[in-house]
Design a protein around this motif. Structure first.
Motif, mmCIF file in Angstrom:
data_model
loop_
_atom_site.group_PDB
_atom_site.id
_atom_site.type_symbol
_atom_site.label_atom_id
_atom_site.label_comp_id
_atom_site.label_asym_id
_atom_site.label_seq_id
_atom_site.Cartn_x
_atom_site.Cartn_y
_atom_site.Cartn_z
ATOM 1 N N ARG A 120 0.837 -1.208 0.000
ATOM 2 C CA ARG A 120 0.000 0.000 0.000
ATOM 3 C C ARG A 120 0.869 1.255 0.000
ATOM 4 N NH1 ARG A 120 -5.123 -1.961 0.976
ATOM 5 N NH2 ARG A 120 -5.228 -3.889 2.198
ATOM 6 N N THR A 123 2.142 1.950 -3.459
ATOM 7 C CA THR A 123 1.084 2.517 -4.302
ATOM 8 C C THR A 123 0.841 3.982 -3.975
ATOM 9 O OG1 THR A 123 0.008 0.355 -4.477
ATOM 10 C CG2 THR A 123 -1.341 2.291 -4.961
ATOM 11 N N ILE A 124 0.840 4.315 -2.690
ATOM 12 C CA ILE A 124 0.626 5.707 -2.280
ATOM 13 C C ILE A 124 1.724 6.603 -2.820
ATOM 14 C CG2 ILE A 124 0.695 7.242 -0.259
ATOM 15 C CD1 ILE A 124 -0.906 5.107 1.262
ATOM 16 N N LYS A 126 3.519 6.268 -5.470
ATOM 17 C CA LYS A 126 3.362 6.453 -6.915
ATOM 18 C C LYS A 126 2.272 7.453 -7.264
ATOM 19 C CE LYS A 126 4.957 1.754 -7.946
ATOM 20 N NZ LYS A 126 4.540 0.392 -8.379
ATOM 21 N N LYS A 127 1.298 7.631 -6.382
ATOM 22 C CA LYS A 127 0.159 8.493 -6.687
ATOM 23 C C LYS A 127 0.181 9.817 -5.928
ATOM 24 C CE LYS A 127 -2.901 4.647 -7.925
ATOM 25 N NZ LYS A 127 -4.211 3.980 -7.696
ATOM 26 N N LEU A 128 1.278 10.114 -5.240
ATOM 27 C CA LEU A 128 1.362 11.372 -4.515
ATOM 28 C C LEU A 128 1.382 12.561 -5.481
ATOM 29 C CD1 LEU A 128 4.034 10.704 -1.736
ATOM 30 C CD2 LEU A 128 1.605 11.158 -1.368
ATOM 31 N N PRO A 129 0.789 13.685 -5.093
ATOM 32 C CA PRO A 129 0.922 14.905 -5.892
ATOM 33 C C PRO A 129 2.397 15.284 -6.026
ATOM 34 C CG PRO A 129 -0.739 15.171 -4.179
ATOM 35 C CD PRO A 129 -0.031 13.889 -3.891
ATOM 36 N N ALA A 133 5.510 14.365 -3.480
ATOM 37 C CA ALA A 133 6.523 13.428 -3.960
ATOM 38 C C ALA A 133 7.919 14.043 -3.869
ATOM 39 C CB ALA A 133 6.213 13.016 -5.392
ATOM 40 N N GLU A 170 8.917 4.874 0.272
ATOM 41 C CA GLU A 170 7.739 4.217 0.848
ATOM 42 C C GLU A 170 7.898 3.991 2.344
ATOM 43 O OE1 GLU A 170 8.507 -0.478 -0.046
ATOM 44 O OE2 GLU A 170 8.320 0.855 -1.776
ATOM 45 N N GLN A 417 -6.360 4.754 -0.061
ATOM 46 C CA GLN A 417 -5.300 5.528 -0.704
ATOM 47 C C GLN A 417 -5.056 6.843 0.040
ATOM 48 O OE1 GLN A 417 -3.288 4.973 -3.384
ATOM 49 N NE2 GLN A 417 -2.376 7.025 -3.251
ATOM 50 N N ASN A 421 -0.550 10.990 3.481
ATOM 51 C CA ASN A 421 0.014 11.955 2.543
ATOM 52 C C ASN A 421 0.838 12.962 3.330
ATOM 53 O OD1 ASN A 421 -1.844 13.932 3.561
ATOM 54 N ND2 ASN A 421 -3.374 13.262 2.070
#
Length: 802
Positions: A120, A123-124, A126-129, A133, A170, A417, A421
């Motif tokens: 998880r 995945t988080i 990879k999808k961070l703004p 990131a 991660e 998800q 953050n």
């Protein structure tokens, strides 16, 4: 003979040389693991140079041109000071402790792996703004260079015979997941325990044992709930269940007659409160916060101050960071100050699965579906890896079975998800309560009670972190989701978040109990609130004065008055320490002399407090232990600790009304139960001392240890904090136990940080040879005010860019 003596002497000197060489090498390795405090170091990833200064307590001030350079420098400092702690956080969440500690951690890792947090986290990331990131990437670069530039690995790895593994992006997400595990139940234990009671007991008995409110309610909106009435029918009443009075008495007969004193369980939480500018001496709001966690060496938090430019505007933010993450978690930026308490809302659901004959499929609203089997490999130190399989549903992992043999799945907000953050970093540049309240719903972190105040004098409360939206009112006990009636509909939109800004009374407070009622409570739910004793005491203290300064709010944090136990003191005096019973039990006379006309405080020299506290716990044990043991036999997942705090309300009703239809006790009468509890308390307190000398401090002795000292006892002398008697306890603002309590205390008014106060146990550094190891610990113990801002610089390290 002379030849033998020469040979033995030679062997002695050889052995001495070998030992000297070994200890010299060992010393050099440990010494080489000290962080670099002064000089210069060239760091990859900086856009310009940055400086790290430290004061006499090791509090770091990190100055750079921009936020990303601050992140690089923060990662560098965290790795040099706390890498082993960071490693434990990521391994804890990923289920990878066995690779460090061996077979002893296999079961824990197996339980955690069902959440697949490493997958998880990946995945988080990879999808961070892009901004989040970049912050994470900069921090990770700093961490790995901080680790690289240590002359030797942190000393813990030397003792464990292990090499540290580089930090990955991660891993920061995993560090936050570790806080989810710490602050929320990861196995549905409370809901499963209530589900067992709901299945076995009559509705009136279940309502009695699961009260919605009590006299201790202290919600900020003044909402209240009445306790459920005493059940009238003979009980327990559970048709078809082997839970008869005779069965329970039989269970009691098999119990040891010398059971150990029941003690409250650690309840991860916190206190926080705020006063508005119109009742503060600064004209700004003042925010106070103390976060209650297990206390270890080193401490959970790392104190720091960040200084950088944001859109041509200078930023200075000071507070506590979490090693493993690049953010200030609680603190003040000159415009706002903020703190958190654990919210204890309902952030998870246990789902009862309807399966086919061979349990290979489960029923969903769209028909039967097959379970997803995910293979996991657990690396184990000094032995072969262990292969496990994690079974999942569309709602979440399978976590076990109920007492009827039905498979159970688990839906948890931590699996979303949006669970993690970097939005909390926006607090560093927020300028008002309104801005902070708007940031809170977007933050990915374990849902907390946010209390915030600003320089203009405004104060506010809201929930910070994701909130699920349910299709209906459910979640107290496990339910079926097979027909679609029960489901999560997504996350609560920011516009609908519960909040309170500038209440008329100019005061706000939270302490892990229910904060609000009505529609706002319906959105938050009940995940196992604390009884509101701490909140009530804080509220009363906030109304006791017309104006407040920082020392006055610190005084509230250090309040060890035991208002919660005053009625138990009265019960002892009026029901047991009567003339008739004293004539039958002359050894109780000293108890009456110790208790009569005394205000209870959990001070170290109080015998009276220890007496009443332990008497209450022994009564609770006598009343509920038979029942709890029987419930655990019916369902091993039953967890008394997850519901124990709510039992104070029915317990008090029972000991006062003393109903004949209450069958879960091993005594002939209620007076006999109370007398036995008092005698047990006295026997425990006088086992090694006279009653007059059996003070609370002798029971509440600190035991703050490094994780390795439990496994390697002889090193505890160098690593652990000294054992001292502690004031405070569970049900008062000054929460303090042997290895649990305020992991920090903060009182600060934005714009007036120079007047602020900050306490932190243990020390900044995790290295026992650090010049500031244990620095600040004494102020935490005694409650002596110490500065919020870093002091005069003692060390300066310059980090240069390539």
């Amino acid at each position: 003979m002379r030849h033998l003596k020469r040979t033995l002497l030679s062997l002695f000197f050889i052995l001495l040389f070998i030992l000297a060489t070994f200890f010299t090498w060992l010393y050099s390795q440990i010494d080489s693991a000290l962080p670099q405090l002064e000089g210069m170091r060239t760091i990859y990833g900086l856009s310009n140079s940055a400086t790290v200064t430290r004061d006499q307590h090791g509090i770091a001030t990190i100055k750079a041109d921009n936020r990303l350079d601050v992140a690089v420098a923060t990662g560098f400092v965290h790795a040099q000071e706390r890498f082993f702690q960071m490693d434990l956080l990521r391994r804890n969440a990923a289920g990878e402790l066995a690779s460090l500690f061996g077979a002893a951690a296999i079961q824990y890792d197996t339980d955690i792996r069902r959440h697949r947090f490493r997958d998880r986290a990946s995945t988080i990331v990879k999808k961070l703004p892009p901004a989040d990131a970049a912050l994470l990437k900069a921090y990770t670069r700093g961490v790995n260079q901080g680790l690289k530039y240590l002359k030797a690995a942190p000393f813990e790895y030397l003792l464990l015979r292990h090499e540290p593994v580089e930090w990955q992006e991660e891993d920061t997400i995993l560090a936050v997941f570790s806080m989810y595990i710490d602050l929320q139940h990861q196995d549905g234990r409370r809901e499963r325990s209530l589900g067992l009671l709901h299945a076995l007991l009559s509705p009136e008995v279940f309502a009695f044992l699961n009260p919605k409110g009590s006299r201790w309610d202290a919600a900020i909106d003044d909402s209240t709930f009445s306790p459920a009435p005493m059940p009238k029918a003979a009980w327990p009443a559970a048709a078809g269940a082997d839970i008869t009075a005779s069965a329970l008495v039989k269970t009691a007969a098999n119990q040891s007659t010398s059971a150990n004193l029941a003690t409250p369980t650690d309840f991860p939480g916190s206190n926080n409160w705020a006063v508005a500018g119109n009742i503060s001496t600064t004209g700004s709001a003042i925010v106070a916060n103390d976060m209650h966690l297990g206390i270890r060496v080193p401490n959970t938090w790392f104190r720091a101050s960040f200084e950088y430019q944001n859109q041509q505007q200078p930023v200075k933010v000071t507070g506590a960071t979490l090693p493993g993450t690049p953010n200030i978690i609680v603190g003040s930026n000159g415009n706002i100050a903020w703190g958190f308490t654990n919210s204890y809302g309902d952030w998870s659901d246990v789902i009862v699965l309807t399966t086919n004959a061979d349990n290979s499929q489960y029923l969903t609203p769209s028909g039967y579906q097959s379970f997803i089997e995910r293979k996991q490999i657990i690396a184990v130190k000094d032995q072969d890896a262990v292969n496990i399989s994690v079974k999942e549903t569309i709602w979440g992992p399978v976590i076990g079975k109920d007492n009827q043999g039905n498979l159970l799945a688990f839906r948890w907000i931590a699996h979303e998800q949006a669970a993690v953050n970097m939005v909390i970093s926006e607090f560093e540049t927020a300028t008002s309560v309104e801005q902070a309240i708007a940031i809170a719903p977007r933050a990915g972190m374990p849902a907390q009670n946010l209390v915030v105040g600003d320089k203009q004098g405004n104060i506010g409360w809201s929930i910070m972190g994701p909130i699920p939206v349910r299709s209906a009112s459910f979640g107290d006990v496990p339910t079926s989701w097979a027909n679609g009636e029960h489901q999560w509909l997504g996350l609560l939109p920011p516009a609908q978040y519960p909040k309170a800004i500038n209440p008329k009374n100019a005061r706000l407070w939270t302490a892990n109990s229910r904060v609000v009622g009505g529609k706002m409570l319906a959105k938050i739910g009940n995940g196992g609130y604390a009884i509101g004793a701490r909140a009530t005491q804080i509220k009363q203290s906030l109304y006791a004065k017309p104006t407040f300064d920082e020392p006055a709010l610190l005084e509230i944090a250090l309040d060890d008055r035991a208002q919660f136990l005053s009625r138990w003191q009265d019960l002892l005096l009026t029901q047991l320490l009567t003339d008739d019973l004293l004539a039958q039990n002359p050894h109780w006379q000293e108890v009456k002399e110790l208790l009569y006309d005394k205000q209870l405080t959990a001070s170290t020299d109080s015998v009276a407090y220890r007496l009443v506290r332990n008497f209450r716990l022994n009564v609770k044990q006598q009343v509920f232990d038979i029942f709890n043991e029987h419930m655990a036999k019916l369902d091993p997942s039953y967890n008394y600790n997850s519901i124990s705090h709510q039992l104070e309300t029915p317990l008090w009703q029972l000991v006062n009304q003393q109903p004949d239809n209450f069958l879960w006790r091993g005594h002939d009468s209620w007076p006999a139960l109370l007398s036995a509890s008092l005698n047990t308390t006295l026997a425990q307190m006088t086992k090694n001392d006279s009653l007059a000398n059996a003070t609370w401090g002798k029971q509440n002795v600190s035991k703050i240890q490094h994780p390795l000292s439990k496994a390697i006892p002889f090193i505890g002398y160098w690593l652990d904090m000294p054992a001292v008697e502690l004031a405070g306890d569970s049900y008062m603002p000054r929460v303090q136990g042997p290895a649990f309590g305020a992991s920090q205390r903060m009182v600060v008014s934005p714009g007036h940080e120079e007047r602020g106060i900050f306490h932190m146990p243990t020390s900044q550094s995790g290295h026992p040879w650090s010049p500031y190891y244990r620095a600040g610990h004494e102020n935490w113990l005694t409650g002596q005010a110490s500065p919020f801002l870093p002091g005069e610089s003692k060390y300066q390290l310059t980090l240069l860019n390539y």
